[in-house]
Design a protein around this motif. Structure first.
Motif, PDB file in Angstrom:
ATOM      1  N   THR A 194       0.831  -1.206   0.000  1.00 46.00           N
ATOM      2  CA  THR A 194       0.000   0.000   0.000  1.00 46.00           C
ATOM      3  C   THR A 194       0.865   1.255   0.000  1.00 46.00           C
ATOM      4  OG1 THR A 194      -1.747  -1.148   1.206  1.00 46.00           O
ATOM      5  CG2 THR A 194      -1.789   1.250   1.253  1.00 46.00           C
ATOM      6  N   THR A 200      -7.392   7.229   2.094  1.00 42.96           N
ATOM      7  CA  THR A 200      -6.565   6.174   1.500  1.00 42.96           C
ATOM      8  C   THR A 200      -6.925   4.807   2.080  1.00 42.96           C
ATOM      9  OG1 THR A 200      -4.753   7.755   1.188  1.00 42.96           O
ATOM     10  CG2 THR A 200      -4.203   5.420   1.073  1.00 42.96           C
ATOM     11  N   TRP A 201      -7.174   4.755   3.393  1.00 40.09           N
ATOM     12  CA  TRP A 201      -7.566   3.498   4.026  1.00 40.09           C
ATOM     13  C   TRP A 201      -8.877   2.988   3.447  1.00 40.09           C
ATOM     14  CZ3 TRP A 201      -7.301  -0.896   6.341  1.00 40.09           C
ATOM     15  CH2 TRP A 201      -8.389  -1.404   7.046  1.00 40.09           C
ATOM     16  N   GLU A 202      -9.857   3.860   3.307  1.00 46.43           N
ATOM     17  CA  GLU A 202     -11.154   3.455   2.769  1.00 46.43           C
ATOM     18  C   GLU A 202     -11.040   3.033   1.315  1.00 46.43           C
ATOM     19  OE1 GLU A 202     -14.152   6.226   5.491  1.00 46.43           O
ATOM     20  OE2 GLU A 202     -13.254   7.033   3.656  1.00 46.43           O
ATOM     21  N   ARG A 221      -9.524  -0.412   1.326  1.00 50.17           N
ATOM     22  CA  ARG A 221     -10.414  -1.433   1.889  1.00 50.17           C
ATOM     23  C   ARG A 221     -11.582  -1.746   0.967  1.00 50.17           C
ATOM     24  NH1 ARG A 221     -13.669  -1.032   7.711  1.00 50.17           N
ATOM     25  NH2 ARG A 221     -14.720  -3.060   7.536  1.00 50.17           N
TER      26      ARG A 221
END
Length: 330
Positions: free
Chosen positions: A112, A225-227, A230
């Motif tokens: 990532t 960025t996490w969403e 995911r």
């Protein structure tokens, strides 16, 4: 006029002949290619069958002597020819689980970072450095683990875990006992470092295949960025990610020399991850040259057969998971 027509017919026949000759050559090359590729596939099947037959044949004396009890016995006494595979099976599974629990999140995090957060000037150097880890021989990892990692774990990691988790009901038994430095936890750390390049590299490559329009759409609706990772990237690339994880798991299950240096090579089952143990590969590597007698040698070959079956089961489960994912996607 007739001469012109005859010349035209002759030219047409010549062109047709040349075309037929060319098509015949292409067809011959295609048939040859088909036969060569089929022969290669058949050779692989023969090799696999030969390995299976050799393992089964070599394991027969141990199977006849111990039966199914060989899988569940903790005995390992070359003097009395009494052998059991349970400690080696237990150590193989536990160290591999520890390795994957560490390597999978770290590998996905590295992938990532390289695809989404890392500055462009640093992506290639960091990616090359990670891939170079896969080229280091396993015996180098073992020497480094014995002389560098094990003392560090013994001095700092294991005492901290023992004192921190001593009052936690379940974890206190998992991290109990004297801090030896070597043991299944240290072996799991070494395996995690060894499989990390495979997981990180494959995950990075499959993350790069996500269409930029999907990422831009997620960013446009306000995703972090996490969403985005995911809900967009991981669902889109889950088949490739699972493939990389299973490749790393296969490496962890069969690793030999690095684990042999740091696991302690004790044929016993302990609830504590800090205690010494053994794995199937480490047992075979340590004792095959010293095996005297048919039962001793056959027991080691039977361990190899068990490792083959475990690897086959893991690959079958991975294939089943991929088929389910592909079916749901369709």
């Amino acid at each position: 006029m007739s001469d012109v027509i005859m010349e035209g017919d002759a030219a047409s026949r010549a062109v047709a002949a040349d075309r037929a000759k060319a098509l015949s050559g292409v067809a011959l090359a295609d048939r040859l290619f088909h036969q060569v590729t089929r022969a290669a596939a058949i050779i692989v099947l023969f090799l696999l069958g030969g390995v299976i037959i050799s393992l089964v044949h070599g394991s027969l004396p141990a199977i006849k002597a111990f039966g199914a009890g060989f899988l569940f016995s903790q005995a390992w006494n070359p003097v009395t020819d009494n052998f059991g595979a349970m400690p080696a099976i237990y150590g193989t599974i536990v160290t591999s689980i520890i390795a994957m629990l560490i390597a999978v999140p770290v590998g996905l995090g590295v992938a990532t970072f390289l695809t989404e957060l890392c500055p462009h000037a640093l992506r290639r150097p960091i990616g090359v450095a990670i891939e170079l880890l896969a080229g280091i021989p396993s015996i180098i990892y073992g020497i480094w683990g014995l002389f560098v990692l094990a003392p560090f774990v013994q001095t700092y990691v294991q005492p901290g875990l023992i004192s921190l988790l001593s009052d936690v009901p379940v974890l206190s038994s998992l991290f109990a006992g004297p801090p030896y430095g070597i043991g299944m936890l240290t072996a799991g750390f070494i395996l995690a470092i060894m499989v990390l390049p495979f997981i990180a590299s494959i995950s990075r490559d499959v993350f790069d295949t996500v269409p930029p329009v999907l990422k831009e759409a997620a960013t446009g609706v306000g995703c972090t960025t996490w969403e985005m990772m995911r809900y967009v990237v991981l669902p889109y690339t889950r088949v490739g990610v699972i493939g990389g994880v299973m490749l790393g798991l296969g490496r962890a299950l069969g690793e030999t020399m690095a684990v042999t240096f740091v696991i302690g090579n004790a044929h016993k089952i302990s609830a504590s991850l800090l205690a010494p143990g053994t794995t199937i590969s480490a047992t075979i590597a340590n004792e095959f040259t010293e095996a005297v007698g048919d039962i001793y040698t056959s027991s080691l070959i039977a361990l190899g057969l068990i490792l083959f079956v475990i690897t086959f089961i893991v690959l079958a489960i991975a294939r089943y998971m991929l088929m389910r994912i592909e079916r749901k996607s369709a």
